[in-house]
Design an enzyme around this catalytic site. Structure first.
Site, short mmCIF file in Angstrom:
data_model
loop_
_atom_site.label_atom_id
_atom_site.label_comp_id
_atom_site.label_asym_id
_atom_site.label_seq_id
_atom_site.Cartn_x
_atom_site.Cartn_y
_atom_site.Cartn_z
N SER A 58 0.81 -1.23 0.00
CA SER A 58 0.00 0.00 0.00
C SER A 58 0.84 1.27 0.00
O SER A 58 0.30 2.36 -0.17
CB SER A 58 -0.94 0.01 1.22
N LYS A 89 -7.00 4.05 8.13
CA LYS A 89 -6.12 5.03 7.49
C LYS A 89 -6.77 6.41 7.41
O LYS A 89 -6.10 7.43 7.60
CB LYS A 89 -5.73 4.53 6.09
#
Length: 846
Positions: free
Chosen positions: A715, A758
């Site tokens: 990611s 996140k």
């Protein structure tokens, strides 16, 4: 003679406070060693330590516990210097604070071998006697006794055959005493026979004679060896006579009844006495067990037959047999379990929702699932209970949520932690053949609950271990499978038990360590971290009232403004949950409670300005703007088992030969993402305005801070691309944005996990805009709008527009000028040989 275990005290109020379990060490001194010890130089002045109930002889090692202030001061000073002291016995051991007149004049020079500080403030020392002295006069009484002394040397007046005969005689007598006395271990005779020094042998036996202290002191003061030897032999002969007489008495009363016959005879008598008095006998205990079995209405027939068979065995087994207790405990366990005994569920959906809202703020997904379960249970009464797994960072309320669900359903609640469990028997139990065998934790929880449909919380299921004793997660497969747990078999019980009505709730911080077959059996419910607004509401509704009550305050004495709570969250905590927030609120409440108790204030309305004064300087800062003021720094978003976090990617270049350096303890996947980013930029360097020389004659260094923490995962691909592009184009990354997403050679941006965590991390760090993969748009739709707030979220599906969206328009330095390389340097690089990692032959994306 002596019993090898003894107590020696100086300051005890009771001798039982001493070394009850200390086994005296017997130093086997040779004649030469004993001579060096006893004839060592005696100082002219010695600190004097009074002993209450013993006399120390040369060569003997004894433990002493020191508790009086005077003695503590002596030991402290002596231990810090030469560790030599004088030991003198008290004439009367009942005197707690002896004077000079209360002490004998003959004593023993001793060396402190070891010092141990005890929890009650006293000190324990181990000392060894060296030589005898006589006190000339006491020169000091405070802070401890000190005296002028003269050495006393023992006169050895026996030699040759006469000495050997005397030693043999005293050893034989002592050995007889050891063999006759039941309290002395047989090893003592071996130790005595191994002592070769005549003087030490006499000192050792004298030290352990069972005589009054005055007689031991008299032995110490005898100077001639032969005279002391005769006196010791006299005491030993008396002890031997007493032991011989005791043995004769035991022989006269001995009968031919062995232990088993005697035990049976006494038990039969006891049973007759109990029946005559109307007390419970063993038969009555068995009748009570049968009565309990009869009252079990819903118990399965096979269980009734097995229990009845075990009760019949119990009736035929003598109570003195080891099997009696095993069978009795087994039957008791069967009867203690709730067979078919269920509590009545309160199927009021409105009340259940109210209870869940009272105990926890937010967590809508969990509450919705519980209400759905209640609704189906209301329509279909024989529904099997679901197996839930609450998964999320610490401190978000996973464990406490189980208690709230139990209260909403009106069920019993039991919890046990699986963290660190490595033995399969913890789940399934032990076989009855083992001594001390018990059922596993599942059935123990059922017994404790007392009902057949409790809520059982399996805490920390992701932290289960395994070793040679088995794998507990494999045992959990049957427990947590709705198709199998209606016939769960415990190793101890060896009977099928129905767990299908039990609502199992597991908790975990990470799913990675849970084996896939076990994970597949549970319904995973993700509990993400809280936003600032949610934390404020949780603090106001739950944490602050709890801490006010726990710290003895009232609502009138302390109040918190919303701004004060927000400041605590922003500047003093950085977490997904609220545990640290709870601790900081508790600190504020304790501070106010101290001032109220000291009559400084009658109450306090805690505002923004009061927080720094109470909690000190702020602990956390948002460093996003500061870290992105130069080219080559990008902000990524990371997921951890403890919630989301921001991750800085730093890139720099230096004159070199096209090498790539990667630091920050990155995993292989992140290294490959860095290679992908470089390949992408090399393929498009002309359209991006990056000179060819930037890749040929400059080394690239990529670093991710917090180097002690391992990092990996795909990611970070977009963030790595942004940082590398920023350093090569000399355009800064916009300081108010963060990115996440996986990149590919085809130019795609692929979806990643942990989106809500996140997003929350971005909000906590003060990020204004987040770029996510296009295919993660569905994950954002599941996040509540009030969680997102004013955070701007944009999506990427390809890598081409990334640079224009993420980088500032104007470069800090013109790339052509910044990466200009003199021809002389180019020639030097060409002549020096190879370039590593990044060079003309590196495969690139076209």
């Amino acid at each position: 003679m002596f019993d090898q275990r003894f107590r020696i005290t100086t300051d005890f109020e009771d001798q039982n406070d001493g070394f009850d379990d200390f086994e005296q060490a017997i130093p086997l001194l040779s004649e030469e060693e004993e001579k060096r010890l006893t004839e060592s130089e005696v100082p002219s002045q010695l600190p004097i330590l009074p002993l209450k109930n013993t006399v120390l002889f040369p060569g003997v090692v004894v433990p002493i516990t020191v508790g009086r202030d005077r003695s503590l001061a002596l030991v402290k000073e002596a231990y810090e210097t030469d560790k030599i002291i004088g030991v003198v016995a008290q004439k009367d051991e009942m005197i707690e604070d002896p004077s000079v007149e209360d002490l004998y004049t003959f004593g023993t020079v001793a060396q402190i071998l070891k010092l141990i500080k005890m929890p009650d403030g006293s000190k324990s020392i181990v000392i060894q006697g060296k030589s005898i002295f006589e006190v000339s006069e006491f020169t000091q009484e405070e802070p401890f006794f000190k005296a002028a002394v003269q050495p006393v040397r023992q006169a050895m007046d026996l030699t040759g055959i006469e000495l050997d005969a005397s030693m043999r005689s005293i050893k034989e007598t002592a050995t007889k005493i050891v063999n006759l006395s039941p309290n002395i271990p047989s090893e003592a005779s071996i130790a005595i026979n191994n002592i070769s020094s005549p003087s030490f042998l006499l000192n050792f036996i004298s030290s352990n004679l069972q005589v009054v202290l005055a007689e031991k002191q008299a032995l110490l003061e005898i100077n001639r060896f032969s005279e002391r030897l005769n006196k010791v032999m006299e005491h030993l002969n008396k002890e031997l006579q007493v032991l011989n007489l005791s043995e004769e008495i035991r022989s006269k009363v001995k009968t031919d009844i062995d232990d088993q016959q005697r035990d049976f005879y006494l038990r039969q008598q006891m049973k007759a006495i109990q029946e005559a008095l109307g007390e419970d006998s063993e038969q009555q205990d068995i009748l009570k067990l049968r009565e309990r079995l009869r009252k079990k209405v819903n118990i399965p027939e096979i269980v009734v037959k097995e229990t009845d068979k075990e009760l019949s065995r119990l009736e035929m087994t003598p109570s003195s047999s080891p099997n009696y207790g095993i069978i009795y405990s087994y039957v008791e366990w069967i009867l203690d379990l709730p067979w078919g005994d269920y509590s009545s569920d309160r199927l009021d959906l409105t009340r259940a929702r109210k209870v869940l809202d009272e105990d926890h703020y937010g967590l809508e997904k969990v509450k919705k699932r519980i209400i759905e379960y209640l609704a189906v249970l209301k329509l279909k009464e024989d529904m099997k209970a679901p197996i839930l797994c609450f998964y999320g960072p610490p401190g978000v309320g996973k464990t406490s949520l189980g208690k709230s669900i139990a209260r909403a359903l009106n069920r019993k609640f039991e919890r046990f932690s699986l963290g660190g469990i490595r033995d399969e028997a913890e789940i399934r139990g032990h076989r009855r053949t083992y001594i001390g065998a018990l059922p596993g934790r599942i059935l123990r929880a059922m017994k404790k609950a007392g009902k057949g449909n409790p809520i059982i919380m399996l805490d920390e299921i992701d932290k289960v271990g395994s070793d040679f004793r088995g794998d507990p997660t494999s045992a959990l497969l049957e427990v947590l499978d709705p198709e199998q747990n209606d016939s769960f078999t415990d190793n101890y019980l060896e009977l099928e038990y129905d767990l299908s009505s039990v609502l199992f709730i597991a908790t975990a911080n990470s799913l990675d360590t849970i084996p896939p077959p076990l994970r597949d059996r549970m319904e995973i419910i993700n509990i993400s971290g809280y936003t600032l607004e949610e934390k404020v509401e949780i603090a106001r509704k739950y944490l602050i009232p709890k801490q006010i009550a726990e710290n003895g305050l009232t609502k009138k004495q302390i109040k918190f403004s919303n701004k004060a709570i927000e400041r605590i969250i922003d500047e003093y905590t950085r977490e997904s949950g609220v545990r640290n927030l709870d601790r900081e609120i508790a600190s504020v409440c304790r501070n106010v409670a101290a001032k109220v108790a000291g009559d400084e204030i009658s109450g306090l309305s805690v505002g923004v300005n009061d927080i720094a004064e109470i909690l000190g300087k702020r602990k956390y800062y948002s460093d996003v703007a500061e870290r992105t003021t130069v080219p080559g720094v990008a902000t990524g978003l990371a997921w951890t088992p403890y919630g989301g976090d921001i991750l800085f990617i730093e890139a720099s270049v230096s004159r070199g030969s096209g090498k790539l350096h990667i630091t920050g303890q990155l995993g292989e996947v992140m290294k490959e993402s860095a290679m992908l980013a470089i390949s992408y930029l090399r393929a498009r360097n002309s359209e991006l305005g990056i000179p060819d020389d930037a890749f040929k004659y400059f080394d690239l260094h990529i670093h991710v801070p917090q180097g002690a923490v391992p990092k990996d995962g795909p990611s970070a691909g977009v963030a790595l691309l942004s940082a590398v592009a920023s350093i090569f184009t000399q355009r800064k990354v916009k300081g108010t944005l963060a990115v996440t997403g996986e990149i590919t050679l085809r130019g795609l941006v692929l979806p990643v996990g942990g989106i809500k965590e996140k997003v929350l991390a971005a909000k906590r760090a003060g990020i204004e805009q987040v770029f996510l993969p296009k295919k993660n748009e569905k994950d954002v739709e599941e996040i509540e709008q009030d969680v997102i707030g004013n955070l701007k979220i944009d999506y990427l599906d390809r890598m081409e527009p990334i640079l224009d969206l993420l980088l500032e328009k104007e470069p800090v330095h013109a790339p052509g000028a910044f990466f200009h390389v003199p021809d002389s340097y180019k020639g030097h690089v060409r002549s020096s040989g190879s370039r590593e990692n990044v060079n003309d032959d590196t495969p690139v994306f076209h």
